[in-house]
Design a protein around this motif. Structure first.
Motif, PDB file in Angstrom:
ATOM      1  N   LYS A  65      43.994 -52.549  51.108  1.00 47.73           N
ATOM      2  CA  LYS A  65      44.262 -53.625  51.790  1.00 47.73           C
ATOM      3  C   LYS A  65      45.647 -54.301  51.320  1.00 47.73           C
ATOM      4  O   LYS A  65      46.449 -55.013  52.417  1.00 47.73           O
ATOM      5  CB  LYS A  65      43.212 -54.889  51.469  1.00 47.73           C
ATOM      6  CG  LYS A  65      41.948 -54.536  51.998  1.00 47.73           C
ATOM      7  CD  LYS A  65      41.734 -55.156  53.500  1.00 47.73           C
ATOM      8  CE  LYS A  65      40.209 -54.987  53.808  1.00 47.73           C
ATOM      9  NZ  LYS A  65      40.041 -55.687  55.188  1.00 47.73           N
ATOM     10  N   ASP A  68      48.205 -52.062  52.996  1.00 40.96           N
ATOM     11  CA  ASP A  68      48.158 -52.530  54.419  1.00 40.96           C
ATOM     12  C   ASP A  68      48.997 -53.834  54.537  1.00 40.96           C
ATOM     13  O   ASP A  68      49.769 -53.991  55.492  1.00 40.96           O
ATOM     14  CB  ASP A  68      46.965 -52.583  55.074  1.00 40.96           C
ATOM     15  CG  ASP A  68      47.194 -52.934  56.592  1.00 40.96           C
ATOM     16  OD1 ASP A  68      47.245 -51.926  57.301  1.00 40.96           O
ATOM     17  OD2 ASP A  68      46.545 -54.186  57.072  1.00 40.96           O
ATOM     18  N   GLY A  75      45.385 -47.879  55.131  1.00 40.89           N
ATOM     19  CA  GLY A  75      44.448 -48.583  55.982  1.00 40.89           C
ATOM     20  C   GLY A  75      44.373 -47.982  57.414  1.00 40.89           C
ATOM     21  O   GLY A  75      43.509 -47.810  57.929  1.00 40.89           O
ATOM     22  N   LEU A  76      45.497 -47.963  57.997  1.00 38.44           N
ATOM     23  CA  LEU A  76      45.716 -47.701  59.498  1.00 38.44           C
ATOM     24  C   LEU A  76      44.988 -46.102  59.531  1.00 38.44           C
ATOM     25  O   LEU A  76      44.159 -45.931  60.473  1.00 38.44           O
ATOM     26  CB  LEU A  76      46.756 -47.669  59.914  1.00 38.44           C
ATOM     27  CG  LEU A  76      47.365 -49.126  60.191  1.00 38.44           C
ATOM     28  CD1 LEU A  76      49.003 -49.013  60.507  1.00 38.44           C
ATOM     29  CD2 LEU A  76      46.839 -49.785  61.483  1.00 38.44           C
ATOM     30  N   SER A 232      42.308 -52.301  57.833  1.00 37.70           N
ATOM     31  CA  SER A 232      43.648 -52.648  58.317  1.00 37.70           C
ATOM     32  C   SER A 232      43.449 -53.939  58.888  1.00 37.70           C
ATOM     33  O   SER A 232      42.451 -54.254  59.752  1.00 37.70           O
ATOM     34  CB  SER A 232      44.526 -51.571  58.995  1.00 37.70           C
ATOM     35  OG  SER A 232      45.832 -52.318  59.352  1.00 37.70           O
ATOM     36  N   HIS A 465      52.728 -56.438  63.867  1.00 36.42           N
ATOM     37  CA  HIS A 465      52.093 -56.868  62.617  1.00 36.42           C
ATOM     38  C   HIS A 465      52.469 -58.310  62.105  1.00 36.42           C
ATOM     39  O   HIS A 465      51.481 -59.184  61.919  1.00 36.42           O
ATOM     40  CB  HIS A 465      52.409 -55.727  61.345  1.00 36.42           C
ATOM     41  CG  HIS A 465      51.760 -56.039  60.111  1.00 36.42           C
ATOM     42  ND1 HIS A 465      51.960 -55.358  59.095  1.00 36.42           N
ATOM     43  CD2 HIS A 465      50.951 -56.694  59.630  1.00 36.42           C
ATOM     44  CE1 HIS A 465      51.208 -55.557  58.037  1.00 36.42           C
ATOM     45  NE2 HIS A 465      50.325 -56.951  58.595  1.00 36.42           N
TER      46      HIS A 465
END
Length: 627
Positions: A65, A68, A75-76, A232, A465
């Motif tokens: 985490k 990310d 994570g992705l 993510s 993001h």
């Protein structure tokens, strides 16, 4: 139209090794604008899950985490390849809840390689990095196994288990970085020549089994969470089909089969010299160390949606193949199981990490960074975190920015790096929530709140993001403000509703936050009094509930952090002579000279450095007029 420009004559950064540390590092460096070369022994295995096909777990999910939140990729990639997701420790407090996901091994490599090969500023070559090029006292490139020279402004080694890798199956052993890939045979000597001390570690893996030869009717099925919760903060849904894992156990017959192989075990006969992982021991080690236990759990993990193999987690071994077969066939549901690939142990060289600065740059050779198992860690997640950290610091160094060094109250990644460079390790290091003294502040759910703004400042967090983060933060602020401002009165309908929910009605008019602090009530219960709560996402509601319910504990931890940061704020000069500090023992002087801590706080965390020694250093610094 040519979409990939020719590589430069001199790269900004060479990353040697394309495992989890190398891939995360290469993507970060390239995204930050560094002209980056990713050098790998086997292009087909970029992003390979060399051990079990899973990402995350206790404390490890926190690290994913955090990667990310900073703008990293693990994570992705996991969300795109995940075939089962579970939140662990759901009955415990929010500090120790962690995400774990099973991966489709081939799909994970596919999504990683797709991003690696399409990334701007990143070039890939297949070859081994056999030695360093050193120019003017700085790492300036590598020489490959076929004699090609690549020049660069900095080098990052993410070599995994490949440095002088030696594979053991019973009393047979042979060179290899992992089964099927050659070892790196030259770089260890180059590191020693540069002035670095090397050590030897050992890890192991389980035999892979043919899925169609297992009697699943006799095993306990373990499904994932429904719906699956992604790693993510950027993932909106999990698209891969979800499948169960299965559980079985060893038994006394299994343990007896294992004991028959002790005299041919490379671990028990002294053939293996490297130190193994304390917290992930081989099955023969578990049987020898815990003879009172009548069984050990085995977690049957699918290797992928279409893979014919499964991974029986819990029984890593280097026993002879005939003993491995006896062991497997004694286990319920595996009586007819066929071994597709044998389990094995692997020894490899590592660099004791007290030889590194907190940036993961080596102290003796500027421009050389190390990340992953070469620093003594185990685990995909720990490796990826170090790769990201080292790449960011290489970028900072090359662009004259201050080092990227987080504090132990900011991230598990910071705890990991600080433990390595301050305390060192003589066995494979694994992250646990217990290693973080401020773990209530370091929850999975608030990793973005802790780190995404830092990732944005660096340039790793892109616009999409950032937009998602701002939207979530605004929603969270709105929920918390509402819980503090919306009040309920202790009238008859309110008392009846709260009683039906299992709570205790208040004796006076109070905000919803005060009612929510009752352990019997959840934030979703509050929607009865504030219907707008239904409009917010589960992630926002969960984080808001945690902040409200644990407010008192969070305030106390923040007070502890203030005291901690007082020591961290006192910088120790590079040229301090510890033997001049009155009252320090010879042992303390040796340890301080080895680590060369940057702050009093770091000095206080060195094993064997007492509070009296810290006071002595503080007095010495005052005499010098430094503080």
């Amino acid at each position: 139209m040519i979409r990939k420009q020719p590589p430069p004559e001199i790269f900004d950064l060479i990353v040697a090794g394309a495992g989890h540390a190398g891939c995360e590092a290469a993507m970060a460096a390239a995204n930050l604008g560094l002209k980056t070369l990713l050098l790998t022994i086997n292009i087909d295995r970029i992003g390979h899950l060399s051990c079990n096909p899973a990402i995350g777990g206790l404390a490890k999910g926190h690290i994913v985490k955090e990667i990310d939140a900073l703008g990293g990729y693990m994570g992705l990639w996991s969300d795109k390849a995940g075939i089962q997701f579970r939140i662990l420790n759901t009955r415990k407090g929010p500090a120790v809840r962690s995400t774990r996901a099973q991966m489709d091994r081939n799909e994970y490599m596919r999504v990683v390689q797709k991003d690696i090969f399409s990334q701007e500023n990143l070039w890939v070559r297949q070859d081994t990095a056999e030695s360093l090029i050193i120019k003017d006292g700085r790492a300036s490139g590598v020489v490959t196994g076929i004699g090609e020279e690549f020049h660069s402004r900095s080098v990052l080694l993410t070599t995994g288990t490949f440095l002088q890798g030696l594979i053991h199956i019973g009393l047979q052993n042979f060179s290899g970085g992992r089964m099927g890939d050659p070892a790196s045979t030259g770089m260890s000597a180059s590191l020693e020549k540069a002035g670095l001390e090397l050590g030897r570690l050992k890890t192991g893996t389980t035999p892979r089994l043919l899925s169609d030869s297992i009697d699943y009717d006799r095993l306990e099925a373990q499904p994932g969470d429904n719906p699956p919760v992604p790693f993510s903060f950027r993932t909106t849904e999990i698209r891969m089909p979800q499948v169960p894992c299965h559980i079985t156990y060893t038994n006394e017959k299994t343990h007896e089969a294992i004991r028959t192989g002790f005299e041919r075990s490379p671990m028990f006969t002294g053939v293996i010299k490297g130190t193994g992982a304390r917290y992930c021991p081989s099955i023969e080690d578990k049987v020898a160390r815990f003879p009172e236990k009548d069984r050990h759990q085995i977690f049957i993990e699918p290797e992928g949606l279409d893979s014919p193999e499964v991974y029986p987690s819990g029984i890593p071994t280097s026993l002879p193949l005939d003993v491995q077969k006896k062991m497997i066939h004694s286990i319920e549901g595996l009586e007819q199981a066929q071994i597709v690939r044998p389990g094995y142990a692997i020894e490899y060289d590592f660099v004791p990490p007290t030889q590194l600065l907190p940036t993961l740059e080596t102290k003796v050779l500027p421009g050389l960074f190390l990340a992953g198992q070469i620093n003594g860690t185990s685990g995909y997640e720990e490796a990826a975190a170090q790769g990201l950290w080292a790449a960011i610091n290489a970028f900072c160094s090359l662009t004259d920015r201050p080092p990227f060094i987080l504090s132990r109250d900011q991230a598990y990644i910071a705890v990991l790096v600080d433990d390595l460079v301050t305390k060192g390790t003589l066995e494979p290091y694994r992250m646990f929530t217990s290693r973080a003294e401020y773990r209530l502040l370091l929850r999975e759910g608030n990793a973005d709140l802790r780190l995404t703004e830092l990732g944005r400042e660096l340039g790793l967090v892109k616009d999409d993001h950032w937009s998602l983060f701002k939207t979530k933060k605004e929603a969270l602020d709105k929920v918390i403000e509402g819980l503090k401002s919306v009040k309920i009165k202790p009238d008859a309908p309110t008392r009846e509703t709260i009683n039906e929910l299992g709570g205790t009605p208040p004796g006076k008019s109070v905000p919803l936050a005060a009612v929510l602090r009752q352990p019997e009530l959840s934030i979703r219960d509050m929607a009865v009094f504030w219907p707008e709560l239904a409009d917010f996402s589960d992630a926002v509601l969960t984080e808001a509930e945690t902040q409200v319910k644990y407010e008192g504990y969070l305030v106390r931890q923040q007070e502890m952090v203030k005291k901690f940061r007082q020591l961290e704020s006192v910088t120790i000069p590079d040229d301090i002579i510890y033997s001049d500090v009155a009252g320090l023992t010879r042992e303390a002087v040796e340890k301080l000279d080895t680590v060369r801590p940057l702050t009093l706080g770091q000095a206080s965390r060195i094993s064997g450095i007492t509070p009296a020694a810290i006071t002595g250093i503080e007095i010495h610094l005052k005499k010098l007029g430094i503080i």
